[in-house]
Design a protein around this motif. Structure first.
Motif, PDB file in Angstrom:
ATOM      1  N   ALA A 109       0.842  -1.203   0.000  1.00 31.24           N
ATOM      2  CA  ALA A 109       0.000   0.000   0.000  1.00 31.24           C
ATOM      3  C   ALA A 109       0.875   1.250   0.000  1.00 31.24           C
ATOM      4  O   ALA A 109       0.569   2.232  -0.691  1.00 31.24           O
ATOM      5  CB  ALA A 109      -0.943   0.000   1.197  1.00 31.24           C
ATOM      6  N   ALA A 116       2.223   1.653  -3.478  1.00 31.19           N
ATOM      7  CA  ALA A 116       1.139   2.110  -4.365  1.00 31.19           C
ATOM      8  C   ALA A 116       0.889   3.602  -4.176  1.00 31.19           C
ATOM      9  O   ALA A 116       0.759   4.349  -5.160  1.00 31.19           O
ATOM     10  CB  ALA A 116      -0.132   1.317  -4.097  1.00 31.19           C
ATOM     11  N   ARG A 117       0.831   4.059  -2.923  1.00 29.39           N
ATOM     12  CA  ARG A 117       0.622   5.492  -2.662  1.00 29.39           C
ATOM     13  C   ARG A 117       1.754   6.320  -3.258  1.00 29.39           C
ATOM     14  O   ARG A 117       1.509   7.385  -3.835  1.00 29.39           O
ATOM     15  CB  ARG A 117       0.496   5.754  -1.158  1.00 29.39           C
ATOM     16  N   ILE A 126       1.347   6.466  -7.094  1.00 26.93           N
ATOM     17  CA  ILE A 126       0.243   7.355  -7.467  1.00 26.93           C
ATOM     18  C   ILE A 126       0.672   8.812  -7.315  1.00 26.93           C
ATOM     19  O   ILE A 126       0.418   9.642  -8.201  1.00 26.93           O
ATOM     20  CB  ILE A 126      -1.022   7.030  -6.648  1.00 26.93           C
ATOM     21  N   MET A 136      -6.882   5.937  -9.515  1.00 25.08           N
ATOM     22  CA  MET A 136      -5.963   4.849  -9.196  1.00 25.08           C
ATOM     23  C   MET A 136      -6.056   4.476  -7.705  1.00 25.08           C
ATOM     24  O   MET A 136      -5.918   3.308  -7.357  1.00 25.08           O
ATOM     25  CB  MET A 136      -4.521   5.227  -9.566  1.00 25.08           C
ATOM     26  N   ARG A 137      -6.312   5.468  -6.854  1.00 27.23           N
ATOM     27  CA  ARG A 137      -6.518   5.165  -5.435  1.00 27.23           C
ATOM     28  C   ARG A 137      -7.753   4.284  -5.277  1.00 27.23           C
ATOM     29  O   ARG A 137      -7.751   3.327  -4.493  1.00 27.23           O
ATOM     30  CB  ARG A 137      -6.672   6.458  -4.639  1.00 27.23           C
ATOM     31  N   TYR A 169      -6.962   0.785  -6.434  1.00 28.15           N
ATOM     32  CA  TYR A 169      -6.184   0.053  -5.431  1.00 28.15           C
ATOM     33  C   TYR A 169      -7.062  -0.377  -4.262  1.00 28.15           C
ATOM     34  O   TYR A 169      -6.972  -1.517  -3.798  1.00 28.15           O
ATOM     35  CB  TYR A 169      -4.998   0.882  -4.923  1.00 28.15           C
ATOM     36  N   SER A 170      -7.929   0.521  -3.791  1.00 30.28           N
ATOM     37  CA  SER A 170      -8.769   0.157  -2.641  1.00 30.28           C
ATOM     38  C   SER A 170      -9.770  -0.935  -3.011  1.00 30.28           C
ATOM     39  O   SER A 170     -10.135  -1.749  -2.166  1.00 30.28           O
ATOM     40  CB  SER A 170      -9.493   1.378  -2.067  1.00 30.28           C
ATOM     41  N   SER A 228      -9.339  -3.210  -5.736  1.00 29.76           N
ATOM     42  CA  SER A 228      -8.667  -4.423  -6.195  1.00 29.76           C
ATOM     43  C   SER A 228      -7.176  -4.158  -6.378  1.00 29.76           C
ATOM     44  O   SER A 228      -6.738  -3.715  -7.446  1.00 29.76           O
ATOM     45  CB  SER A 228      -9.257  -4.902  -7.530  1.00 29.76           C
ATOM     46  N   PRO A 229      -6.380  -4.406  -5.358  1.00 32.29           N
ATOM     47  CA  PRO A 229      -4.938  -4.225  -5.491  1.00 32.29           C
ATOM     48  C   PRO A 229      -4.355  -5.002  -6.678  1.00 32.29           C
ATOM     49  O   PRO A 229      -3.429  -4.533  -7.343  1.00 32.29           O
ATOM     50  CB  PRO A 229      -4.377  -4.727  -4.162  1.00 32.29           C
ATOM     51  N   PHE A 283      -4.851  -2.969  -9.739  1.00 28.50           N
ATOM     52  CA  PHE A 283      -3.933  -1.831  -9.670  1.00 28.50           C
ATOM     53  C   PHE A 283      -2.530  -2.233 -10.131  1.00 28.50           C
ATOM     54  O   PHE A 283      -1.932  -1.575 -10.969  1.00 28.50           O
ATOM     55  CB  PHE A 283      -3.868  -1.256  -8.249  1.00 28.50           C
ATOM     56  N   TRP A 284      -2.000  -3.322  -9.558  1.00 28.60           N
ATOM     57  CA  TRP A 284      -0.625  -3.706  -9.884  1.00 28.60           C
ATOM     58  C   TRP A 284      -0.495  -4.162 -11.332  1.00 28.60           C
ATOM     59  O   TRP A 284       0.510  -3.882 -11.983  1.00 28.60           O
ATOM     60  CB  TRP A 284      -0.127  -4.784  -8.913  1.00 28.60           C
TER      61      TRP A 284
END
Length: 182
Positions: free
Chosen positions: A3, A6-7, A10, A24-25, A28-29, A31-32, A35-36
């Motif tokens: 996380a 990821a932050r 972003i 994108m946040r 990620y929240s 479905s990580p 996101f990846w």
């Protein structure tokens, strides 16, 4: 730890593009894994060896104009200017003023826009694109059209589509409305 990374990614995207990456946040929240996968794919999106940088930029702006007339166009403008593309060329592409482009950039714009909008005109332009830049250049334009369109599509699906906005190019603003079909 993921996380945190990821932050940071972003935040870095927002600094580079000059626009919000709130979508994108949300991804990620929700479905990580998505996101990846998108982050890894996005790292591969920019690729041009056969095309001159400005031709690549113009094709990308044309493709994004077919999908969006808001923040995604602004991001393409910002990235093109940071890459050293002439503000006059960026303005012409962002506003659809193809008459202000030289022959190479006009061809790249018209072909990319036609492909992105499923216009039959793409069929007639393809041979000229290949003649000027070879199969490699044709593949690169196809790639930039396909990958550039993913951002507005993803944002629209996530509920981040915005109405048309003025695009800032240097110290001036311009309207980046999608071109009307001929």
């Amino acid at each position: 730890m993921f996380a945190f990374i990821a932050r940071r990614l972003i935040a870095m995207q927002e600094r580079i593009t000059g626009e919000s990456a709130s979508y994108m946040r949300d991804i990620y929240s929700g479905s990580p894994g998505v996101f990846w996968r998108f982050a890894l794919a996005a790292a591969l999106f920019r690729y041009a060896k056969a095309l001159p940088p400005e031709v690549y930029a113009v094709a990308g702006i044309a493709a994004v104009r077919a999908e969006d007339c808001g923040p995604c166009v602004q991001i393409s403008v910002n990235l093109s200017l940071k890459a050293g593309i002439s503000p006059a060329i960026v303005r012409a592409a962002a506003t659809g003023a193809v008459e202000a482009l030289d022959d190479d950039n006009r061809l790249a714009y018209e072909f990319a826009y036609a492909v992105a909008t499923r216009d039959i005109a793409a069929e007639g332009l393809r041979a000229e694109v290949e003649r000027r830049w070879g199969k490699a250049g044709l593949a690169e334009i196809a790639f930039v059209v396909a990958t550039t369109r993913s951002y507005p599509t993803l944002k629209r699906a996530m509920g981040y589509a915005q109405s048309c906005q003025r695009v800032v190019i240097g110290e001036e603003t311009a309207i980046a409305r999608p071109r009307e079909a001929a």
